[in-house]
Design an enzyme around this catalytic site. Structure first.
Site, mmCIF file in Angstrom:
data_model
loop_
_atom_site.group_PDB
_atom_site.id
_atom_site.type_symbol
_atom_site.label_atom_id
_atom_site.label_comp_id
_atom_site.label_asym_id
_atom_site.label_seq_id
_atom_site.Cartn_x
_atom_site.Cartn_y
_atom_site.Cartn_z
ATOM 1 N N ASP A 158 1.018 -1.349 -0.138
ATOM 2 C CA ASP A 158 0.260 -0.376 -0.212
ATOM 3 C C ASP A 158 1.370 1.205 -0.253
ATOM 4 O OD1 ASP A 158 -2.157 1.569 -0.093
ATOM 5 O OD2 ASP A 158 -2.870 1.145 2.097
ATOM 6 N N ASN B 135 -11.118 -2.490 -5.093
ATOM 7 C CA ASN B 135 -10.102 -1.302 -6.560
ATOM 8 C C ASN B 135 -10.982 -0.521 -7.788
ATOM 9 O OD1 ASN B 135 -7.082 -2.549 -4.953
ATOM 10 N ND2 ASN B 135 -8.037 -0.926 -4.397
HETATM 11 C C1 IPE Z 1 -5.229 -3.096 -0.915
HETATM 12 O O1 IPE Z 1 -5.244 -1.357 -0.600
HETATM 13 C C2 IPE Z 1 -5.380 -3.541 -1.800
HETATM 14 C C3 IPE Z 1 -4.525 -3.623 -2.030
HETATM 15 C C4 IPE Z 1 -3.101 -2.985 -1.703
HETATM 16 C C5 IPE Z 1 -4.230 -4.270 -2.964
HETATM 17 P P1 IPE Z 1 -6.182 -0.451 -0.342
HETATM 18 O O2 IPE Z 1 -5.799 0.617 -0.695
HETATM 19 O O3 IPE Z 1 -7.593 -0.609 -1.810
HETATM 20 O O4 IPE Z 1 -6.969 -0.126 1.084
HETATM 21 P P2 IPE Z 1 -8.079 0.991 1.359
HETATM 22 O O5 IPE Z 1 -9.073 1.899 0.372
HETATM 23 O O6 IPE Z 1 -6.532 1.786 1.977
HETATM 24 O O7 IPE Z 1 -8.415 0.266 2.973
HETATM 25 C C1 IPE Z 2 -1.523 -0.022 -3.292
HETATM 26 O O1 IPE Z 2 -1.179 1.394 -3.380
HETATM 27 C C2 IPE Z 2 -2.040 -0.571 -5.049
HETATM 28 C C3 IPE Z 2 -3.151 -0.630 -5.172
HETATM 29 C C4 IPE Z 2 -3.852 -1.086 -4.016
HETATM 30 C C5 IPE Z 2 -3.772 -1.215 -6.442
HETATM 31 P P1 IPE Z 2 -2.518 2.776 -4.136
HETATM 32 O O2 IPE Z 2 -2.774 2.906 -4.731
HETATM 33 O O3 IPE Z 2 -4.050 2.405 -2.583
HETATM 34 O O4 IPE Z 2 -1.420 4.185 -2.976
HETATM 35 P P2 IPE Z 2 -2.584 5.053 -1.536
HETATM 36 O O5 IPE Z 2 -2.867 3.899 -1.003
HETATM 37 O O6 IPE Z 2 -3.644 5.558 -2.097
HETATM 38 O O7 IPE Z 2 -1.144 5.907 -1.218
HETATM 39 MG MG MG Z 3 -3.961 2.609 -0.420
#
Ligand code: IPE
Ligand code: IPE
Ligand code: MG
Length: 262
Positions: free
Chosen positions: A35, A83
């Site tokens: 993340d 996502n």
């Molecule tokens: C969880 O991260 C999913 C992945 C890392 C693929 P998200 O960024 O989607 O989770 P939330 O929305 O912060 O809970």
């Molecule tokens: C994790 O990084 C990757 C996916 C969820 C695909 P994020 O895209 O959630 O990054 P933040 O949480 O917005 O920084």
């Molecule tokens: Mg995230």
């Protein structure tokens, strides 16, 4: 004794790429919620997809390092069922990055004896991504050095629901008596029944949520939160997380005295 889980393996005496000493115990299965890509990009005034692109380097590093350390299963949360709700250009960019990743990393998997496996609702993926995943799964299916499990279009609730449906169909067909359903049998209906539960879950970017990841399998996993954004995740930070895990006391509902007496 710290960390008495008999399923975790003792660290190998192989040299590793980090200058940090090897952790005393290596988990058999490590799961990572990768993340912080979006925040990494935002800090640099870049589009979010640049964060995802830079996250691929951290993926390569943990895959190589986990293999070197003797981790047997590495599960990476790459894309959740939730996502799909992100802006279309971000979802499209991620799908293109998956294609690039699958094309460029096959050699590394083959050279390191790593088997690729996917888990999730793959029917929702664009055909090109699904075909590459299946092709690479097929090409690496006999490799036994480590399983690299990509959770894509994955949701823990989705996984539990499809297991319930599988079992319900068997009950309807008269093959299963509901009274005989056990935890073991239920686990056999999940996506990858042969893979043991993760001993360690790492989540980067300081978030302390599960976010619908491996809801059944994480029941007794140790959770280590790293403050580092995923594209900045280094070997040393990975080692730090492994050291935190090695120092944990896992009691599985028992008392410390019971754990110490075995
Ligand atoms: C969880 O991260 C999913 C992945 C890392 C693929 P998200 O960024 O989607 O989770 P939330 O929305 O912060 O809970
Ligand atoms: C994790 O990084 C990757 C996916 C969820 C695909 P994020 O895209 O959630 O990054 P933040 O949480 O917005 O920084
Ligand atoms: Mg995230």
């Amino acid at each position: 004794m710290a960390n008495s889980d008999s399923d975790a393996t003792v660290a190998p005496l192989r040299s590793a790429s980090s200058t940090t000493p090897l952790p005393a115990v290596i988990p058999r299965h490590v799961a990572i919620i990768m993340d912080g890509n979006g925040r990494w990009a935002k800090k640099r005034f870049l589009p979010r997809v640049e964060g995802h692109r830079n996250g691929a380097k951290s993926v390569r590093m943990v895959v190589e390092e986990a293999r070197r350390l003797g981790v047997r299963h590495l599960t990476l949360f790459a894309f959740s069922t939730e996502n799909w709700q992100r802006p279309q250009d971000e979802v499209g960019g991620l799908m293109r990055l998956f294609v690039n990743y699958l094309e460029s990393e096959l050699d590394l998997l083959l050279r390191n004896g790593i088997r690729l496996r996917a888990m999730g609702d793959l029917s929702r993926l664009p055909d090109g991504v699904r075909e590459l995943l299946t092709r690479n799964e097929e090409k690496t299916k006999d490799l036994s050095g480590m399983d690299l499990i990509l959770a894509v279009s994955y949701g823990g609730r989705d996984e539990v629901l499809q297991a319930v449906k599988k079992i319900a169909r068997k009950i309807k067909a008269g093959e299963v008596d509901p009274e005989t359903i056990t935890e073991q049998m239920f686990a056999q209906s999940l996506y990858l029944p042969d893979v043991p539960d993760p001993e360690l879950l790492i989540r980067t970017s300081d978030e302390t949520r599960i976010s619908n990841f491996l809801l059944w399998q994480l029941a007794y996993s140790e959770i280590v939160v790293s403050p580092v954004l995923w594209p900045d995740f280094t070997i040393d930070e990975f080692y730090r997380c492994l050291h935190v895990f090695a120092g944990r006391n896992r009691r599985f509902g028992k008392t410390q005295e019971q754990i110490d007496s075995v």
